[in-house]
Enzyme design. Structure first.
Site, PDB file in Angstrom:
ATOM      1  N   SER A 134       0.883  -1.171   0.000  1.00 15.69           N
ATOM      2  CA  SER A 134       0.000   0.000   0.000  1.00 15.69           C
ATOM      3  C   SER A 134       0.916   1.215   0.000  1.00 15.69           C
ATOM      4  O   SER A 134       2.098   1.102   0.376  1.00 15.69           O
ATOM      5  CB  SER A 134      -0.827  -0.006   1.289  1.00 15.69           C
ATOM      6  OG  SER A 134      -1.435   1.245   1.517  1.00 15.69           O
ATOM      7  N   TYR A 153      -1.846  -1.729  10.485  1.00 16.18           N
ATOM      8  CA  TYR A 153      -1.849  -1.743   9.015  1.00 16.18           C
ATOM      9  C   TYR A 153      -0.520  -1.196   8.495  1.00 16.18           C
ATOM     10  O   TYR A 153       0.129  -1.815   7.656  1.00 16.18           O
ATOM     11  CB  TYR A 153      -3.026  -0.907   8.510  1.00 16.18           C
ATOM     12  CG  TYR A 153      -3.245  -1.009   7.019  1.00 16.18           C
ATOM     13  CD1 TYR A 153      -3.933  -2.091   6.472  1.00 16.18           C
ATOM     14  CD2 TYR A 153      -2.778  -0.028   6.144  1.00 16.18           C
ATOM     15  CE1 TYR A 153      -4.142  -2.186   5.110  1.00 16.18           C
ATOM     16  CE2 TYR A 153      -2.973  -0.126   4.788  1.00 16.18           C
ATOM     17  CZ  TYR A 153      -3.667  -1.198   4.268  1.00 16.18           C
ATOM     18  OH  TYR A 153      -3.864  -1.297   2.901  1.00 16.18           O
ATOM     19  N   LYS A 158       2.265  -3.340   6.396  1.00 17.34           N
ATOM     20  CA  LYS A 158       2.593  -3.000   5.005  1.00 17.34           C
ATOM     21  C   LYS A 158       4.080  -2.639   4.857  1.00 17.34           C
ATOM     22  O   LYS A 158       4.688  -2.945   3.837  1.00 17.34           O
ATOM     23  CB  LYS A 158       1.688  -1.866   4.514  1.00 17.34           C
ATOM     24  CG  LYS A 158       0.208  -2.275   4.422  1.00 17.34           C
ATOM     25  CD  LYS A 158      -0.005  -3.460   3.480  1.00 17.34           C
ATOM     26  CE  LYS A 158      -1.465  -3.804   3.287  1.00 17.34           C
ATOM     27  NZ  LYS A 158      -1.682  -4.927   2.363  1.00 17.34           N
TER      28      LYS A 158
END
Ligand SMILES: NC(=O)c1ccc[n+]([C@@H]2O[C@H](COP(=O)([O-])OP(=O)(O)OC[C@H]3O[C@@H](n4cnc5c(N)ncnc54)[C@H](O)[C@@H]3O)[C@@H](O)[C@H]2O)c1
Length: 273
Positions: free
Chosen positions: A143, A156, A160
């Site tokens: 991402s 998150y 990532k």
């Protein structure tokens, strides 16, 4: 130099295929004449989506956090189609809140899907692809959040960043072996998807997190790229043999420049977004 691959008649495996970006990747692969192995933990949604595709498709309910589940996915792909050319390690989920409020279970689940799922995919597929000795590619979905950490979604961001690191290590390892298997790091910006609809449980019991989640939902709905356009751009990069797949460079590059400058100048982290 990345060994070129042929799509027509070859097989693509896509995890997290039942929703969002995974559906776009599956439709694009089908358009290119690929045979599909689709995996998702949501079995009902997976079968319903698979039935909409005009391609030879095998749907395999899979939990990417479980090594044996991903191993079974690879077994089924080889049994049915005799090999895999493209593996998209794409399954992912969100976890929001202040870092100290997010439960260990939520943190672990987010790391387990977003990072562990990619690692399980590598472990189950790369040795078999190497043994087959044919051209192939591993595409790991990170991402822009894998380059730009954000408040209120630290699991998150951490997961990532880990995918970014793992993918570069893998790229180097396959280079060392002069393998015909290439690696791509896919780092999208906002794409219309369900990722913020269930931020793994709740949005936190505080207004800041709830506001943040609502803002992200609105951003994805109103300004998000369609999964089909995202997939078209990703495949263009795969065709070009580009390691970095950045479908939204305008969302990444200016902020990354600021971040790198802040690091090199030993300044405070710039705010995000
Ligand atoms: N949508 C965006 O704006 C955006 C931006 C950058 C990166 N991404 C990444 O793209 C990937 C796809 O996300 P999306 O936005 O399409 O979200 P989504 O929620 O629409 O789709 C994710 C899919 O992954 C599946 N999944 C969740 N846990 C799983 C597990 N344990 N095993 C197998 N499947 C599982 C879900 O059931 C769902 O179908 C994720 O890795 C996400 O982090 C999304």
């Amino acid at each position: 130099m990345t060994t070129p691959i042929q799509y027509q008649g070859n097989t693509a495996v896509i995890t997290g295929a039942a929703s969002g970006i995974g559906t776009g990747l599956a439709r694009q692969a089908a358009k290119l004449g690929m045979r599909l192995v689709l995996a998702d933990v949501n079995a009902d949604a997976l079968h319903a989506f698979a039935a909409t595709l005009d391609a030879e498709t095998l749907a395999v309910p899979t939990d990417v956090t479980q090594p044996e589940s991903v191993q079974a996915l690879a077994d089924k792909a080889w049994d049915r189609f005799g090999g895999v050319t493209l593996l998209f390690n794409n399954a992912g989920l969100m976890a929001t809140g202040f870092s100290w409020e997010i439960t260990p279970e939520r943190y672990d689940r987010c790391m387990g899907v977003n990072f562990g799922g990619v690692l399980n995919g590598i472990r189950s597929f790369v040795p078999r692809m190497l043994k087959d000795g044919k051209p192939g590619r591993i595409v790991n979905t990170a991402s822009i959040g894998g380059f730009l950490p954000s408040p209120l979604m630290s699991p998150y961001s951490a997961s990532k960043f880990a995918v970014v690191a793992l993918s570069e290590s893998l790229w180097g390892e396959l280079r060392m072996l002069q393998s015909t298997i290439g690696v791509h790091l896919l780092a999208p910006g906002p794409v219309q998807s369900g990722i913020f609809n269930d931020p793994f449980g709740d949005a936190g019991n505080n207004p800041a997190t709830q506001q943040f989640v609502q803002l992200m939902r609105d951003t994805l709905t109103q300004n998000g790229m369609t999964p089909d356009e995202m997939a078209r751009r990703a495949f263009a990069g795969i065709d070009a043999g580009s390691y970095w797949l950045f479908p939204h460079p305008e969302h990444l590059f200016p902020a990354l420049e600021k971040r790198v400058a802040a690091i090199l100048n030993e300044q405070d982290p710039p705010s995000f977004p």
